[in-house]
Design a protein around this motif. Structure first.
Motif, PDB file in Angstrom:
ATOM      1  N   VAL A  61       1.246  -1.614   0.082  1.00 34.01           N
ATOM      2  CA  VAL A  61      -0.103  -0.014  -0.329  1.00 34.01           C
ATOM      3  C   VAL A  61       1.302   1.528  -0.311  1.00 34.01           C
ATOM      4  O   VAL A  61       1.833   1.060   0.573  1.00 34.01           O
ATOM      5  CB  VAL A  61      -0.657   0.064   1.273  1.00 34.01           C
ATOM      6  CG1 VAL A  61      -1.498   1.478   1.768  1.00 34.01           C
ATOM      7  CG2 VAL A  61      -2.075  -1.127   1.301  1.00 34.01           C
ATOM      8  N   THR A  62       1.351   1.799  -1.462  1.00 36.22           N
ATOM      9  CA  THR A  62       1.486   3.253  -0.562  1.00 36.22           C
ATOM     10  C   THR A  62       0.447   4.445  -0.514  1.00 36.22           C
ATOM     11  O   THR A  62      -0.378   4.618  -0.935  1.00 36.22           O
ATOM     12  CB  THR A  62       2.436   3.685  -2.036  1.00 36.22           C
ATOM     13  OG1 THR A  62       0.798   4.044  -3.725  1.00 36.22           O
ATOM     14  CG2 THR A  62       3.410   2.338  -2.925  1.00 36.22           C
ATOM     15  N   THR A  63       0.660   5.266  -0.275  1.00 39.28           N
ATOM     16  CA  THR A  63       0.461   7.214   0.587  1.00 39.28           C
ATOM     17  C   THR A  63       1.391   8.549   0.918  1.00 39.28           C
ATOM     18  O   THR A  63       2.404   7.712   1.047  1.00 39.28           O
ATOM     19  CB  THR A  63      -0.261   6.513   1.753  1.00 39.28           C
ATOM     20  OG1 THR A  63      -1.398   7.653   2.087  1.00 39.28           O
ATOM     21  CG2 THR A  63       0.028   6.317   2.747  1.00 39.28           C
ATOM     22  N   ASN A 115      -1.696   9.752   5.364  1.00 45.30           N
ATOM     23  CA  ASN A 115      -1.376   8.375   5.892  1.00 45.30           C
ATOM     24  C   ASN A 115      -1.859   8.145   7.451  1.00 45.30           C
ATOM     25  O   ASN A 115      -2.592   7.022   7.906  1.00 45.30           O
ATOM     26  CB  ASN A 115       0.277   8.583   6.432  1.00 45.30           C
ATOM     27  CG  ASN A 115       0.563  10.080   6.875  1.00 45.30           C
ATOM     28  OD1 ASN A 115      -0.168  10.624   7.182  1.00 45.30           O
ATOM     29  ND2 ASN A 115       1.353   9.799   7.547  1.00 45.30           N
ATOM     30  N   LEU A 124      -5.337   6.814   6.597  1.00 41.84           N
ATOM     31  CA  LEU A 124      -4.982   5.021   6.365  1.00 41.84           C
ATOM     32  C   LEU A 124      -4.276   4.863   7.752  1.00 41.84           C
ATOM     33  O   LEU A 124      -5.836   4.363   7.852  1.00 41.84           O
ATOM     34  CB  LEU A 124      -4.012   4.962   5.521  1.00 41.84           C
ATOM     35  CG  LEU A 124      -3.355   3.981   5.277  1.00 41.84           C
ATOM     36  CD1 LEU A 124      -4.748   2.304   4.787  1.00 41.84           C
ATOM     37  CD2 LEU A 124      -1.896   3.410   4.296  1.00 41.84           C
ATOM     38  N   GLN A 135      -1.436  -1.800  11.564  1.00 37.90           N
ATOM     39  CA  GLN A 135      -0.784  -1.412  10.603  1.00 37.90           C
ATOM     40  C   GLN A 135       0.192  -1.492  10.515  1.00 37.90           C
ATOM     41  O   GLN A 135       0.888  -1.472   9.018  1.00 37.90           O
ATOM     42  CB  GLN A 135      -1.128   0.129  11.084  1.00 37.90           C
ATOM     43  CG  GLN A 135      -0.416   0.989  12.065  1.00 37.90           C
ATOM     44  CD  GLN A 135      -0.582   2.352  11.722  1.00 37.90           C
ATOM     45  OE1 GLN A 135       0.593   2.592  11.494  1.00 37.90           O
ATOM     46  NE2 GLN A 135      -1.162   2.741  12.448  1.00 37.90           N
ATOM     47  N   ILE A 193       2.964  -0.442   4.158  1.00 41.56           N
ATOM     48  CA  ILE A 193       2.801   0.944   3.934  1.00 41.56           C
ATOM     49  C   ILE A 193       4.326   1.706   3.329  1.00 41.56           C
ATOM     50  O   ILE A 193       5.100   1.369   4.330  1.00 41.56           O
ATOM     51  CB  ILE A 193       2.035   1.130   5.346  1.00 41.56           C
ATOM     52  CG1 ILE A 193       1.141   0.883   5.005  1.00 41.56           C
ATOM     53  CG2 ILE A 193       1.563   3.080   4.647  1.00 41.56           C
ATOM     54  CD1 ILE A 193       0.357   1.059   6.724  1.00 41.56           C
ATOM     55  N   GLN A 248       4.480   7.129  -1.333  1.00 42.33           N
ATOM     56  CA  GLN A 248       3.982   7.360  -2.111  1.00 42.33           C
ATOM     57  C   GLN A 248       5.018   8.265  -3.978  1.00 42.33           C
ATOM     58  O   GLN A 248       5.001   9.362  -2.655  1.00 42.33           O
ATOM     59  CB  GLN A 248       2.208   7.168  -2.864  1.00 42.33           C
ATOM     60  CG  GLN A 248       2.328   7.373  -4.069  1.00 42.33           C
ATOM     61  CD  GLN A 248       0.012   7.553  -4.076  1.00 42.33           C
ATOM     62  OE1 GLN A 248      -0.480   6.554  -3.209  1.00 42.33           O
ATOM     63  NE2 GLN A 248       0.340   7.982  -4.960  1.00 42.33           N
ATOM     64  N   THR A 275      -2.998   5.963  -2.955  1.00 43.29           N
ATOM     65  CA  THR A 275      -3.370   6.893  -2.389  1.00 43.29           C
ATOM     66  C   THR A 275      -4.052   7.975  -3.920  1.00 43.29           C
ATOM     67  O   THR A 275      -2.746   8.060  -4.222  1.00 43.29           O
ATOM     68  CB  THR A 275      -2.660   7.717  -1.463  1.00 43.29           C
ATOM     69  OG1 THR A 275      -2.477   6.820  -0.177  1.00 43.29           O
ATOM     70  CG2 THR A 275      -3.764   8.346  -1.048  1.00 43.29           C
TER      71      THR A 275
END
Lengths: 338, 257
Positions: free
Chosen positions: A138-140, A146, A149, A160, A165, A168, A184
């Motif tokens: 998952v990228t953010t 963040n 998320l 989490q 993670i 991004q 995201t």
């Protein structure tokens, strides 16, 4: 005869001088001010550019310069330092952070009433529910999204640490190519880019509001100094801004024209889609009844308590000192509503 | 090789350069087309050309704006750098005191320095030129100093025996001897000042090649990104070429250029 001519000449000279002075005086009545945006020129900020192009700031006696933001520009710092008079900053979260650090900035309006971020997965991919985020890439952005998320994961009781993670990068290509499972996006920008490269019916969206989280973002800020010394300037700025935004929402094509005059290399269809989504976020929630840029204190309080709980904000922020709806409320409601 | 010789060769050399670029462009165009490379990975030169043609004013004004910022920063950096070099070579104590500060200043990442410059100067052209200056004055200082220190002491002694003043020594002997070394730095500085101007434009401005680069990058407009890269390359190459040309004319006695 000669005397009369002399008098005439003196009269003319005086009139000319008088006119000269009055035009100087008119120029001096203009207050110089600047607005620092949170990002590069794009339709997300259409209303400000429309107000500028149509002379609404001039009508209010403001000689406004619009300064774009960018990846290395910290709006709160620039406004706190007095380099810029006003700013459209990250969001409620960045206002809390600035107040937490003791920066003398206050918010005078909130643009996006809903969380502007959404988390996107592919329907034919491995992620069907939020629970499926576990073990996936998952990228953010670590600039606010963040926390949204983290909040969504916490709402579903997901640890989490079990989610991979990653920060991004600029491009959504890793998601399109399948290297990343969840990406995201902002409703108004990246989601449109993704839709242009992945069929829309193959996209699964995870919306913060469905998990009880609302992060109002795109906050209008100014410094405590400006608010105290020149409250009329703040009100005038808001009046002109509201006029610009109402025009932009009522005539989106014209508004995109104005933005593209500032940044001609932008792509028109993308900008038109952006304005539609930005307007939706601005008109939602409390703005329906209270008009554009309204400060929904209940939503602000909720976002604050949430960040406090996750220790993003170290100590409680005095929200009454940080958020000032009184400038906006001095403007008749009919001028704030669409 | 004499200077007249070098200059008469110039049109032919320039022509060869243009021909080289044209050939590379054609091969590029053909390869991307033949291998069916998607345009968001690597666009064709013709696509870039049409992107520029669609909004020529943005590229032209960006080019000119960045050019001016670069030139101001470069000129300031060259003058201050050469001045520093001369002062440091004359006054050893000053050098010992100030030079370490210069070294420290150069260890600050330009991105961090840029954030400060924007706080100080706002979105002005001056802010960009200051960053261009910041990147250029140091190499010029160092090279001028090295050049001046390499002057043959016997030649200095000879001039002194003729009764030359300090000023005459500097103008007639020391600076000309250091000139090849100074030009090495100026050629370096010509590209560094462009980098400085472009980075400066990343802190929120509306015109400039740096602005076009940033907008294209964040809008995933790969054609625009490449067009901006090529425009920057054109500016940098032209400026570098011009410096090399001035070098040939000024340092005509050097024959290894």
């Amino acid at each position: 005869m000669l005397k009369r001519r002399l008098l005439l000449a003196i009269g003319c000279t005086l009139t000319c001088v008088g006119l000269g002075f009055s035009s100087i005086a008119a120029a001096q009545d203009m207050t110089k001010a600047s607005l620092r945006l949170k990002w590069l020129p794009q339709a997300q900020f259409a209303g400000f550019y429309v107000a500028q192009a149509k002379g609404y700031y001039k009508d209010e006696g403001i000689d406004l310069t619009i300064n774009p933001g960018g990846p290395n520009v910290l709006t709160e710092n620039l406004v706190a330092a007095g380099t810029d008079t006003f700013g459209l900053s990250g969001g409620t979260d960045s206002v809390f952070a600035a107040r937490d650090k003791g920066l003398p900035v206050i918010s005078i309006g909130i643009s996006h009433q809903l969380t502007p971020f959404v988390f996107v997965a592919k329907k034919d991919g491995p992620v069907k529910t939020l629970k499926d985020f576990e073990g996936k890439n998952v990228t953010t952005w670590f600039t606010g999204s963040n926390y949204v998320l983290f909040g969504m994961l916490a709402d579903q009781g997901i640890d989490q640490k079990k989610v991979k993670i990653q920060p991004q990068q600029v491009s959504v290509t890793p998601f399109v190519d399948g290297d990343v499972d969840v990406v995201t996006a902002t409703w108004y920008n990246e989601l449109n880019t993704i839709k242009s490269r992945v069929p829309e019916d193959n996209l699964r969206l995870f919306v913060a509001e469905d998990y009880g989280i609302t992060f109002p973002r795109d906050t209008l800020i100014t410094s405590e100094k400006v608010a105290k010394e020149n409250p009329e300037l703040v009100k005038a700025f808001l009046r002109a801004t509201l006029r610009g935004w109402k025009d932009a929402i009522n005539d989106p094509k014209g508004a995109v024209d104005t933005v593209m005059a500032v940044a001609p290399t932008l792509e028109r269809p993308h900008q038109e889609a952006m304005l539609t989504e930005a307007a939706r976020l601005m008109e939602a929630g409390s703005a329906k009844d209270n008009g554009l840029f309204t400060i929904d204190m209940a939503a602000v309080q909720k976002a604050h308590d949430f960040l406090l709980k996750y220790e993003v904000v170290k100590k409680p922020v005095d929200l009454k000192a940080a958020f000032h709806p009184e400038f906006l409320e001095a403007i008749p409601l009919s001028d704030r509503k669409l | 090789m004499t200077s007249t010789h070098a200059l008469s060769d110039l049109p032919r050399a320039a022509l060869r350069g243009v021909l080289g670029v044209a050939i590379v462009g054609l091969i590029w165009e053909a390869l991307v087309w033949a291998l069916n490379v998607p345009s968001h990975t690597m666009p064709r030169p013709s696509q870039m050309a049409s992107a520029v043609a669609a909004t020529p004013d943005a590229y032209l004004s960006g080019f000119l704006r960045t050019l001016v910022e670069t030139l101001i920063g470069f000129a300031a950096g060259a003058i201050v750098g050469i001045g520093n070099g001369v002062l440091f070579s004359k006054f050893t104590r000053l050098r010992q005191m100030v030079f370490p500060l210069f070294v420290v200043s150069q260890t600050i990442p330009v991105i961090a320095f840029g954030a400060l410059v924007v706080l100080w100067f706002g979105n002005t052209m001056l802010a960009k030129s200051v960053i261009a200056f910041y990147l250029t004055f140091f190499p010029v200082t160092v090279n001028t100093l090295v050049g001046l220190q390499a002057v043959n002491p016997k030649q200095e002694a000879l001039l002194r025996s003729f009764g030359a003043s300090r000023w005459q020594m500097l103008i007639r002997l020391q600076l000309p001897t250091a000139l090849p070394q100074i030009f090495v730095a100026l050629r370096l500085a010509s590209t560094l000042s462009l980098v400085g101007a472009i980075v400066g434009e990343w802190f929120g401005d509306t015109t400039g090649l740096g602005v076009l680069l940033l907008q294209a990058m964040y809008n995933e407009n790969m054609v625009g990104l490449w067009a901006a890269i090529l425009a920057s390359a054109l500016l940098g190459t032209t400026f570098y070429g011009l410096m090399a040309l001035i070098e040939r004319t000024c340092v005509f006695w050097r024959n290894d250029l």
